[in-house]
Design an enzyme around this catalytic site. Sequence first.
Site, mmCIF file in Angstrom:
data_model
loop_
_atom_site.group_PDB
_atom_site.id
_atom_site.type_symbol
_atom_site.label_atom_id
_atom_site.label_comp_id
_atom_site.label_asym_id
_atom_site.label_seq_id
_atom_site.Cartn_x
_atom_site.Cartn_y
_atom_site.Cartn_z
ATOM 1 N N ALA A 16 9.579 1.846 -5.541
ATOM 2 C CA ALA A 16 8.922 0.517 -5.726
ATOM 3 C C ALA A 16 8.022 0.944 -7.208
ATOM 4 C CB ALA A 16 8.073 0.150 -4.683
ATOM 5 N N ARG A 17 7.615 2.083 -7.115
ATOM 6 C CA ARG A 17 6.573 2.275 -8.461
ATOM 7 C C ARG A 17 7.351 2.223 -9.816
ATOM 8 N NH1 ARG A 17 1.858 3.700 -7.275
ATOM 9 N NH2 ARG A 17 1.480 4.974 -9.248
ATOM 10 N N SER A 36 3.002 -4.564 1.386
ATOM 11 C CA SER A 36 2.992 -3.103 2.291
ATOM 12 C C SER A 36 2.418 -3.403 3.612
ATOM 13 C CB SER A 36 2.099 -2.122 1.468
ATOM 14 O OG SER A 36 2.159 -1.008 2.303
ATOM 15 N N ARG A 37 2.833 -2.556 4.433
ATOM 16 C CA ARG A 37 2.291 -2.519 5.924
ATOM 17 C C ARG A 37 0.500 -2.395 5.988
ATOM 18 N NH1 ARG A 37 6.614 1.437 8.493
ATOM 19 N NH2 ARG A 37 5.988 2.327 6.765
ATOM 20 N N TYR A 58 5.571 -7.766 5.067
ATOM 21 C CA TYR A 58 6.715 -8.223 4.401
ATOM 22 C C TYR A 58 6.842 -9.660 4.700
ATOM 23 C CZ TYR A 58 7.222 -3.279 4.052
ATOM 24 O OH TYR A 58 7.174 -1.717 3.934
ATOM 25 N N LYS A 97 19.584 0.998 -3.219
ATOM 26 C CA LYS A 97 20.730 1.646 -2.625
ATOM 27 C C LYS A 97 19.894 2.661 -1.480
ATOM 28 C CE LYS A 97 19.599 5.599 -4.583
ATOM 29 N NZ LYS A 97 19.029 6.568 -3.666
ATOM 30 N N ARG A 165 11.264 12.108 4.314
ATOM 31 C CA ARG A 165 12.038 10.974 4.443
ATOM 32 C C ARG A 165 13.671 11.478 4.132
ATOM 33 N NH1 ARG A 165 15.067 8.629 0.874
ATOM 34 N NH2 ARG A 165 13.973 9.418 -0.844
ATOM 35 N N ASP A 178 21.179 9.373 -0.116
ATOM 36 C CA ASP A 178 20.194 9.205 -1.108
ATOM 37 C C ASP A 178 21.004 9.540 -2.444
ATOM 38 O OD1 ASP A 178 17.097 10.268 -1.627
ATOM 39 O OD2 ASP A 178 17.664 8.805 -0.070
#
Length: 356
Positions: A16-17, A36-37, A58, A97, A165, A178
């Site tokens: 996102a950054r 964001s949460r 969201y 993706k 992750r 990934d």
Amino acid sequence: MANAVRWGILGTGKIARAFATALGDVPGAVLAAVASRSLEKAQAFAQEFNAVTAYASYHELADAEGIDLVYVATPHPQHADNALMALRAGKGVLVEKPFTMNLREAEQVVTLARSRRLFLMEAMWTRFLPAFDEVRRIIASGEIGTVHQVVADFGFTANFGPEHRAFNPELGGGALLDLGIYPLSIATALLGPVAEIRAQAELGATGVDVQTGFTLRHEGGGMSVSSCSFQARTPCELTVSGTRGHVRMNTMFHRAKSVTVALDDGSTRTVDTPYLGNGYVHEVMEAQRCFRAGLLESPGMKLEETLALMGVMDEIRRQIGLAYDSDRRRVRPLQREGGEVEDDGGWRRTEPGRVR
């Protein structure tokens, strides 16, 4: 700004950054909102990247006024639900993706976008690099002859803990989703529909693939050989070979600023190509071009191809023995107003690995 495209970003992580950074380099792009949460994280992100509004959920962003396109940058297993949420709210969507976790989810997202006539695109940013455009132009010119082979790799040493992750199956970890999607996407773009798949992998301690290799036979007769790895820092090269020579995207193909042609007569030449900002600029420009033109998808990353790529990855995962919880989760039907169930495509059978 009269012709500005107002973006909303779901998520505040690394990808996102990078995307927010690219927005700052694109004329006519406005970061209207981030979600964001955690409101604290959203506010910090908004302050750093000059977003107009920060949201603590969201859903708030999806329902907000003044947003044209939503970029989904959440963890992999959330892509489908987040994309569906934004589409139901009437927003165009750019999905990072891997587009979704599997073909079944991807079909549901694409079906909804088409039924609502909303813009939808997979954020495969390497497909919009000028170096890749130059490779396609060279192939089309016949300079390297008839193309028969693509060889590509993408790998780095992932010195993360098992909870990261990249290795966490609950977050869609694994080298294929990934990294492997990058060479796979370009190989199919250059050689066309996939007819046959052969894959092998090394599975790590958490059960996801830490490196995978796959060979594809394409319907036109060409072959591609691709690999991805969290175990090795590979060259990240992409070479297209034909009957008269080959063309290579130089350095790492996802950072290529030039391509080199080598022919069977011993001659070589190098063509410099642009690379704006951090590379994501080019996909932002394409998404904005399509949105302004009223297109529902990008000619450079068609939805049918996105679906086909998800089918190929499903088959690769079947062959290497890699499954995620989302593969077993039933797709929720889409409800029209009044309770009528839409045809979401969730149970439609598709020939594995075939580009439709």
